[in-house]
Design a protein around this motif. Structure first.
Motif, PDB file in Angstrom:
ATOM      1  N   PHE A  57      58.542 -56.926 -16.367  1.00 54.16           N
ATOM      2  CA  PHE A  57      58.255 -56.048 -17.501  1.00 54.16           C
ATOM      3  C   PHE A  57      59.423 -55.998 -18.468  1.00 54.16           C
ATOM      4  CE2 PHE A  57      58.775 -52.086 -19.867  1.00 54.16           C
ATOM      5  CZ  PHE A  57      57.506 -51.826 -20.497  1.00 54.16           C
ATOM      6  N   VAL A  58      60.968 -55.859 -17.851  1.00 53.37           N
ATOM      7  CA  VAL A  58      62.111 -55.958 -18.891  1.00 53.37           C
ATOM      8  C   VAL A  58      62.308 -57.375 -19.429  1.00 53.37           C
ATOM      9  CG1 VAL A  58      64.446 -55.946 -18.880  1.00 53.37           C
ATOM     10  CG2 VAL A  58      63.020 -54.480 -17.490  1.00 53.37           C
ATOM     11  N   LEU A  59      61.826 -58.635 -18.643  1.00 54.59           N
ATOM     12  CA  LEU A  59      61.993 -59.723 -19.189  1.00 54.59           C
ATOM     13  C   LEU A  59      60.962 -59.741 -20.391  1.00 54.59           C
ATOM     14  CD1 LEU A  59      62.620 -61.870 -16.082  1.00 54.59           C
ATOM     15  CD2 LEU A  59      64.323 -61.440 -17.724  1.00 54.59           C
ATOM     16  N   GLU A  60      59.999 -59.452 -20.292  1.00 51.54           N
ATOM     17  CA  GLU A  60      58.835 -59.524 -21.398  1.00 51.54           C
ATOM     18  C   GLU A  60      59.110 -58.851 -22.421  1.00 51.54           C
ATOM     19  OE1 GLU A  60      55.270 -58.964 -19.389  1.00 51.54           O
ATOM     20  OE2 GLU A  60      55.153 -60.431 -18.019  1.00 51.54           O
ATOM     21  N   THR A  61      59.561 -57.710 -22.256  1.00 52.82           N
ATOM     22  CA  THR A  61      59.778 -56.782 -23.594  1.00 52.82           C
ATOM     23  C   THR A  61      61.099 -56.389 -24.093  1.00 52.82           C
ATOM     24  OG1 THR A  61      59.667 -54.766 -22.066  1.00 52.82           O
ATOM     25  CG2 THR A  61      57.629 -55.402 -22.463  1.00 52.82           C
ATOM     26  N   GLY A  62      62.044 -56.804 -23.296  1.00 54.09           N
ATOM     27  CA  GLY A  62      63.322 -56.592 -23.905  1.00 54.09           C
ATOM     28  C   GLY A  62      64.216 -57.564 -24.386  1.00 54.09           C
ATOM     29  N   ASN A  63      63.695 -58.743 -24.940  1.00 59.75           N
ATOM     30  CA  ASN A  63      64.150 -59.948 -25.538  1.00 59.75           C
ATOM     31  C   ASN A  63      65.543 -60.355 -24.847  1.00 59.75           C
ATOM     32  OD1 ASN A  63      62.624 -60.135 -27.778  1.00 59.75           O
ATOM     33  ND2 ASN A  63      63.622 -58.248 -28.795  1.00 59.75           N
ATOM     34  N   VAL A  64      65.246 -60.367 -23.443  1.00 56.66           N
ATOM     35  CA  VAL A  64      66.358 -60.655 -22.625  1.00 56.66           C
ATOM     36  C   VAL A  64      66.775 -61.918 -22.562  1.00 56.66           C
ATOM     37  CG1 VAL A  64      67.084 -60.628 -20.128  1.00 56.66           C
ATOM     38  CG2 VAL A  64      65.885 -58.767 -20.789  1.00 56.66           C
ATOM     39  N   MET A  65      65.655 -63.127 -22.533  1.00 55.89           N
ATOM     40  CA  MET A  65      66.126 -64.552 -22.696  1.00 55.89           C
ATOM     41  C   MET A  65      66.977 -65.053 -23.952  1.00 55.89           C
ATOM     42  SD  MET A  65      65.064 -65.065 -19.877  1.00 55.89           S
ATOM     43  CE  MET A  65      65.604 -66.900 -19.711  1.00 55.89           C
ATOM     44  N   ARG A  66      66.438 -64.533 -24.930  1.00 61.36           N
ATOM     45  CA  ARG A  66      67.202 -64.634 -26.347  1.00 61.36           C
ATOM     46  C   ARG A  66      68.494 -64.090 -26.244  1.00 61.36           C
ATOM     47  NH1 ARG A  66      65.127 -61.859 -31.264  1.00 61.36           N
ATOM     48  NH2 ARG A  66      63.357 -63.050 -31.086  1.00 61.36           N
ATOM     49  N   SER A  67      68.982 -62.783 -26.059  1.00 61.19           N
ATOM     50  CA  SER A  67      70.088 -62.231 -25.783  1.00 61.19           C
ATOM     51  C   SER A  67      70.968 -62.908 -24.700  1.00 61.19           C
ATOM     52  CB  SER A  67      70.205 -60.704 -25.248  1.00 61.19           C
ATOM     53  OG  SER A  67      69.211 -60.074 -26.363  1.00 61.19           O
ATOM     54  N   PHE A  68      70.411 -63.535 -23.491  1.00 58.98           N
ATOM     55  CA  PHE A  68      71.028 -63.974 -22.790  1.00 58.98           C
ATOM     56  C   PHE A  68      71.773 -65.242 -23.161  1.00 58.98           C
ATOM     57  CE2 PHE A  68      71.038 -67.394 -19.309  1.00 58.98           C
ATOM     58  CZ  PHE A  68      71.889 -66.916 -18.433  1.00 58.98           C
ATOM     59  N   ALA A  69      70.818 -65.837 -24.013  1.00 59.00           N
ATOM     60  CA  ALA A  69      71.291 -67.381 -24.610  1.00 59.00           C
ATOM     61  C   ALA A  69      72.600 -66.662 -25.623  1.00 59.00           C
ATOM     62  CB  ALA A  69      70.269 -67.934 -25.424  1.00 59.00           C
ATOM     63  N   ASN A  70      72.398 -65.839 -26.090  1.00 55.40           N
ATOM     64  CA  ASN A  70      73.324 -65.530 -27.248  1.00 55.40           C
ATOM     65  C   ASN A  70      74.699 -65.131 -26.489  1.00 55.40           C
ATOM     66  OD1 ASN A  70      71.691 -65.536 -29.483  1.00 55.40           O
ATOM     67  ND2 ASN A  70      71.231 -63.446 -29.406  1.00 55.40           N
ATOM     68  N   SER A  71      74.681 -64.355 -25.160  1.00 59.16           N
ATOM     69  CA  SER A  71      75.815 -64.112 -24.592  1.00 59.16           C
ATOM     70  C   SER A  71      76.331 -65.393 -23.852  1.00 59.16           C
ATOM     71  CB  SER A  71      75.372 -63.113 -23.277  1.00 59.16           C
ATOM     72  OG  SER A  71      75.071 -61.752 -23.714  1.00 59.16           O
ATOM     73  N   VAL A  72      75.716 -66.379 -23.509  1.00 61.34           N
ATOM     74  CA  VAL A  72      76.303 -67.651 -22.784  1.00 61.34           C
ATOM     75  C   VAL A  72      76.858 -68.353 -23.915  1.00 61.34           C
ATOM     76  CG1 VAL A  72      75.661 -69.826 -21.865  1.00 61.34           C
ATOM     77  CG2 VAL A  72      74.477 -67.735 -21.007  1.00 61.34           C
ATOM     78  N   ILE A  73      76.341 -68.274 -24.993  1.00 58.17           N
ATOM     79  CA  ILE A  73      77.030 -69.065 -26.187  1.00 58.17           C
ATOM     80  C   ILE A  73      78.433 -68.349 -26.532  1.00 58.17           C
ATOM     81  CG2 ILE A  73      76.909 -69.805 -28.657  1.00 58.17           C
ATOM     82  CD1 ILE A  73      74.031 -70.098 -28.309  1.00 58.17           C
TER      83      ILE A  73
END
Length: 272
Positions: A57-73
């Protein structure tokens, strides 16, 4: 006998501190697998049933993957470039026995205690047309973490025999070739130590992205926790799951590099 009692007392204090540290962590981990009602109790009980779907649910609704990519960059570029620049500056400071090098070293030491000024930093980035951009924030992170890393590298490089440099220069090596071919390979332990410490400070930072990034599309993972809590403040199971997702990558990096961190700290302590 007194020494033995003091050792037992010290161990008892350390165990108590460790338990106090892990209690909130246990609440978070167990709560991430509970339903909303159970998680809101903030206790140490195991879930009555394990809800792994909380993470989905968190992965689907929390924009986690985009934010994860931002954090990695942001983390990768800031830590990678920052550690490289720090090692290069520290090499010059450590090898040059001049008043200028000593003053430069003292200047960077002052940077360790001088706080980052948000308003002036914002104005400077606006002047450079880097406001709200990743390159601007990367520059801020590098500048803020450079003094500590220069201190670590310069202390380590001072204990590297200068005869290695002299031999390389006699063979016709340039300054850059000597640093990258001779000195840099000897700095691997301290590189790993500095990189992980640098990466942890950037990955966990909340303040700078909040003030210096002007759109949610560029937000990092810590900001998603803040935003997610605002939407689901009554569903602590989802909030806890988001916190675990945010913390897990940097914990994995730390555990993977723990051996090199210990080597770097030990080498610096012994040589210092």
């Amino acid at each position: 006998m007194k020494k033995k009692l003091s050792m037992i007392a010290a161990e008892g204090v350390m165990i108590a501190v460790t338990v106090l540290f892990f209690l909130p962590l246990m609440i978070m981990v167990f709560g991430a697998f509970k339903n909303s009602a159970e998680a809101a109790m903030f206790n140490f009980r195991l879930p009555s049933s394990w809800h792994f779907e909380n993470f989905a649910f968190v992965l689907e609704t929390g924009n986690v993957m985009r934010s994860f990519a931002n954090s990695v960059i942001l983390t990768g570029c800031s830590a990678g470039l920052g550690v490289l620049f720090a090692s290069m500056a520290a090499y010059i400071i450590a090898r040059r026995k001049t008043q200028g090098a000593e003053r430069l070293y003292n200047y960077f030491l002052i940077g360790m205690v001088a706080p980052v000024q948000i308003i002036t930093t914002y104005v400077l980035l606006d002047f450079l047309e880097l406001k709200g951009t990743f390159p601007g924030l990367i520059m801020v992170y590098i500048g803020a973490n450079l003094p500590f890393n220069i201190l670590m590298f310069s202390s380590f490089i001072r204990n590297v025999p200068v005869e290695l440099d002299e031999a390389a220069f006699l063979d016709g090596g340039s300054l850059g070739k000597v640093f990258f071919s001779v000195v840099l390979p000897l700095l691997k332990p301290i590189y790993a130590t500095s990189f992980v410490i640098f990466a942890m400070s950037v990955w966990n930072d909340f303040q700078m992205p909040l003030y210096l990034l002007n759109t949610p599309k560029k937000w990092t993972l810590p900001l998603t926790v803040y935003n997610f809590y605002g939407q689901y403040y009554s569903s602590w199971n989802y909030v806890f799951a988001d916190m675990i997702i945010t913390a897990l990558p940097i914990v994995i990096v730390y555990l993977a590099a723990q051996k090199y961190i210990v080597e770097g700290m030990t080498a610096g302590a012994v040589k210092g």
